[in-house]
Design a protein around this motif. Structure first.
Motif, short mmCIF file in Angstrom:
data_model
loop_
_atom_site.label_atom_id
_atom_site.label_comp_id
_atom_site.label_asym_id
_atom_site.label_seq_id
_atom_site.Cartn_x
_atom_site.Cartn_y
_atom_site.Cartn_z
N ASP A 55 -26.98 34.81 24.40
CA ASP A 55 -26.23 35.51 23.35
C ASP A 55 -24.72 35.40 23.55
O ASP A 55 -23.96 35.63 22.60
N LEU A 56 -24.30 35.07 24.77
CA LEU A 56 -22.86 34.98 25.06
C LEU A 56 -22.31 33.57 24.85
O LEU A 56 -21.23 33.41 24.29
N TYR A 57 -23.05 32.57 25.32
CA TYR A 57 -22.48 31.23 25.32
C TYR A 57 -23.57 30.17 25.36
O TYR A 57 -24.74 30.43 25.66
N GLU A 58 -23.12 28.93 25.08
CA GLU A 58 -23.95 27.74 25.26
C GLU A 58 -23.18 26.79 26.17
O GLU A 58 -22.02 26.47 25.90
N PHE A 59 -23.82 26.36 27.24
CA PHE A 59 -23.15 25.55 28.25
C PHE A 59 -23.94 24.29 28.53
O PHE A 59 -25.14 24.34 28.78
N ASP A 60 -23.26 23.15 28.47
CA ASP A 60 -23.88 21.86 28.78
C ASP A 60 -22.96 21.07 29.70
O ASP A 60 -21.75 21.01 29.46
N TYR A 109 -19.58 31.58 22.49
CA TYR A 109 -18.66 30.53 22.92
C TYR A 109 -19.49 29.31 23.36
O TYR A 109 -20.70 29.40 23.57
N SER A 110 -18.82 28.20 23.54
CA SER A 110 -19.52 27.00 24.01
C SER A 110 -18.59 26.12 24.83
O SER A 110 -17.36 26.17 24.69
N HIS A 111 -19.21 25.33 25.70
CA HIS A 111 -18.48 24.37 26.53
C HIS A 111 -19.45 23.23 26.85
O HIS A 111 -20.56 23.47 27.32
N SER A 112 -19.03 21.99 26.59
CA SER A 112 -19.91 20.85 26.85
C SER A 112 -19.13 19.70 27.47
O SER A 112 -18.02 19.39 27.06
N VAL A 113 -19.74 19.11 28.48
CA VAL A 113 -19.17 17.95 29.17
C VAL A 113 -20.30 16.95 29.43
O VAL A 113 -21.35 17.32 29.95
N GLU A 114 -20.09 15.71 29.04
CA GLU A 114 -21.07 14.65 29.30
C GLU A 114 -20.34 13.43 29.85
O GLU A 114 -19.78 12.62 29.11
N TRP A 115 -20.35 13.30 31.16
CA TRP A 115 -19.67 12.17 31.80
C TRP A 115 -20.45 10.88 31.57
O TRP A 115 -21.67 10.84 31.75
N THR A 129 -15.20 11.45 29.45
CA THR A 129 -16.03 12.44 28.76
C THR A 129 -15.24 13.07 27.63
O THR A 129 -14.00 13.11 27.64
N LEU A 130 -15.99 13.56 26.67
CA LEU A 130 -15.45 14.38 25.60
C LEU A 130 -15.77 15.82 25.98
O LEU A 130 -16.94 16.17 26.13
N VAL A 131 -14.75 16.63 26.17
CA VAL A 131 -14.95 18.04 26.53
C VAL A 131 -14.90 18.86 25.25
O VAL A 131 -13.84 19.04 24.65
N GLY A 132 -16.06 19.35 24.81
CA GLY A 132 -16.12 20.16 23.60
C GLY A 132 -16.11 21.63 23.95
O GLY A 132 -16.70 22.04 24.95
N HIS A 139 -12.74 26.83 14.25
CA HIS A 139 -13.68 25.74 14.42
C HIS A 139 -13.70 25.29 15.88
O HIS A 139 -12.77 25.61 16.64
N PRO A 140 -14.70 24.56 16.28
CA PRO A 140 -14.72 24.02 17.65
C PRO A 140 -13.60 22.99 17.81
O PRO A 140 -13.04 22.49 16.83
#
Length: 266
Positions: A55-60, A109-115, A129-132, A139-140
């Motif tokens: 409920d707080l965040y999405e993290f990848d 909130y969200s944070h995503s990193v894919e090296w 990587t694109l850090v979203g 907007h994001p």
């Protein structure tokens, strides 16, 4: 990564306090070669991928096995992963609190990193990587990041550090960079005039963007990528820009002498 722990059980036998002497080995038994011992189990190197959603965040956060096979780089990435997760949790918790106090909806909130691997050379590993991220705004948003791993020194280096200076790199690639950036701008804008917004119509400094080093031959760096996040070269609606320029003799002249062998002109 899950580690399986095996516990051996010893079987205890015998009721007497005295032990019978062990029988001497026969000549036939001693003549037999010792049984070969099994090689130690090898733990396969795998990519790491973490996904959390609540409920707080999405993290990848993920990185490839190529990076995970380098212990020092793996430790660096795992440390950055945990730091990013802690900061996201703290910021989202504070954002939720402010939303409750202000009486407005809270969006997770969200944070995503894919090296991803850009170039894997014998002495270097180049990744990007694109850090979203999203932290309650309209907007994001996203930015770029890069890792250039020096396999010989066993450390991370900034791509720009392989050149004599930022100014020297800019001067060596500015002309082809600006030409390609304007070509991409024209294609995206379809004739729309951005003359009233100077930063969206003039050329920008490529060395101030995310610089990545690439290779087409798998032996040496022969091209340079410039990754440009939204707002740096155009409005958010245009998204990001990616400009690639070749390594030329002019670029080679801007490389620090100790790193020149890692580059080749095209």
């Amino acid at each position: 990564m899950r580690i399986l722990l095996f516990t051996s059980l010893a079987l205890l036998a015998g009721c007497s306090a005295e032990k019978a002497p062990a029988p001497a080995p026969s000549m036939e038994a001693s003549a037999q070669p010792p049984a070969p011992t099994a090689p130690p189990a090898q733990i396969p190197v795998t990519a790491r991928e973490v996904h959390e959603k609540n409920d707080l965040y999405e993290f990848d956060y993920s990185y490839p096995a190529t990076a995970g096979s380098i212990p020092a780089l793996k430790a660096l990435l795992d440390g950055e992963l945990e730091k990013a997760r802690r900061e996201l949790k703290a910021e989202a918790t504070e954002g939720q609190k402010l939303a409750q106090e202000g009486g407005y909806p809270f969006n997770p909130y969200s944070h995503s990193v894919e090296w991803k691997v850009v170039t894997d050379l014998p002495a270097w590993l180049s990744m990007s990587t694109l850090v979203g991220f999203y932290s309650g705004g309209a907007h994001p948003n996203y930015v770029y990041d890069t890792i250039l791993w020096d396999r010989i020194a066993g450390k991370r280096r900034a791509p720009i550090d392989l050149f004599t200076s930022k100014a020297a790199l800019t001067e060596s690639i500015r002309a082809p960079f600006c030409k390609e950036l304007d070509r991409q701008r024209a294609r995206k804008r379809e004739g729309q005039n951005m003359g009233d917004i100077a930063e969206f119509s003039e050329c920008i400094d490529p060395a101030e963007q995310t610089v990545i080093l690439g290779s087409s031959n798998g032996k040496a760096f022969d091209r340079i990528g410039i990754l440009i996040s939204p707002y740096a070269a155009g409005p958010y609606a245009e998204g990001d820009y990616e400009v690639t320029v070749p390594v030329t003799p002019k670029v080679l002249a801007a490389v620090r002498p100790e790193y020149r062998a890692a580059f080749v002109a095209r």
